[in-house]
Design an enzyme around this catalytic site. Sequence first.
Site, short mmCIF file in Angstrom:
data_model
loop_
_atom_site.label_atom_id
_atom_site.label_comp_id
_atom_site.label_asym_id
_atom_site.label_seq_id
_atom_site.Cartn_x
_atom_site.Cartn_y
_atom_site.Cartn_z
N HIS A 24 0.84 -1.20 0.00
CA HIS A 24 0.00 0.00 0.00
C HIS A 24 0.88 1.25 0.00
O HIS A 24 0.64 2.20 -0.75
CB HIS A 24 -0.90 0.05 1.25
CG HIS A 24 -1.89 -1.05 1.35
ND1 HIS A 24 -2.04 -1.81 2.49
CD2 HIS A 24 -2.81 -1.51 0.47
CE1 HIS A 24 -3.00 -2.69 2.30
NE2 HIS A 24 -3.49 -2.54 1.08
N LYS A 48 -16.43 -6.70 7.08
CA LYS A 48 -15.23 -7.43 7.51
C LYS A 48 -15.07 -7.35 9.02
O LYS A 48 -15.41 -6.35 9.64
CB LYS A 48 -13.97 -6.84 6.86
CG LYS A 48 -13.91 -7.01 5.36
CD LYS A 48 -12.60 -6.44 4.83
CE LYS A 48 -12.50 -6.61 3.32
NZ LYS A 48 -11.24 -6.05 2.81
N ARG A 97 -1.69 -5.72 -8.30
CA ARG A 97 -0.65 -6.71 -8.07
C ARG A 97 -0.66 -7.80 -9.13
O ARG A 97 0.37 -8.42 -9.41
CB ARG A 97 -0.85 -7.38 -6.71
CG ARG A 97 -0.63 -6.49 -5.53
CD ARG A 97 -0.96 -7.22 -4.26
NE ARG A 97 -2.38 -7.57 -4.30
CZ ARG A 97 -3.06 -8.11 -3.30
NH1 ARG A 97 -2.47 -8.39 -2.19
NH2 ARG A 97 -4.34 -8.39 -3.42
N SER A 135 -2.70 -7.71 2.96
CA SER A 135 -3.07 -7.52 4.37
C SER A 135 -3.52 -8.84 4.99
O SER A 135 -3.19 -9.13 6.15
CB SER A 135 -4.19 -6.49 4.50
OG SER A 135 -3.74 -5.22 4.15
#
Length: 168
Positions: A24, A48, A97, A135
Site C-alpha cells: 500500500h 469485515k 498486483r 493484508s
Amino acid sequence: MSRSVNAAVTAVYSGTFDPLTLGHEDAIRRAAQMFDQVIIAVARAHHKNTLFTLDERVALAQAALADCPNVKALPFDGLIVEFVRAQHAQVIVRGLRSVTDYDYETQMAGMNRHLAPDVDTVFLHTSAGVQHISSTLVREIAKLGGDVSGLVSVPVHDALQGKVATKH
C-alpha cells in the site's frame, strides 16, 4: 470537466488497510509524487471483522506516511465516489498486483465512472519487491507468530505485534 492548467489535483487511495502494508505504501508514495495531495480513505468495512479499529487504521496510515507532507488519512463510509466528491478530489488511485486485481479493479473503475463521470481512476502497478504482500497474509503470519517486519512499516509492525500478543 475542464481544469485550469495550474489547478491542484487531489487523489484518493481507498482500502480497508487492516493493516496498511508496504505494498500500500509503495502505491501511496508513488501517487504522492504525481498528485498535489493524496488522501488515504480508510474504509469502515462493515462487512469485515477487522483486527484494528477504524480509528487505529487511520492513525497507523498517518504514522506510516508521516514523512509525506501531501498525504493524509481520513475515515470513510459508503460509496468511494461520494467521498471523492466530498473531498473535492478528481482521481481515484488503485494498486494492481496481478491479473486478478486488474479484472476486479477495471470493473470497479467502470462502475465508479458510471456513478461519477468526472472522476478518473489511475492504476499503479505494484513494484516487484512488494507485489506479493497482502493484508490478509500479513495478519495470518502475525497471528501465527511469524516475522512480518519486511512486510509493513515500523509503526504498523509495532501495533500489529501488540494486537496479536493480546489475542493469545
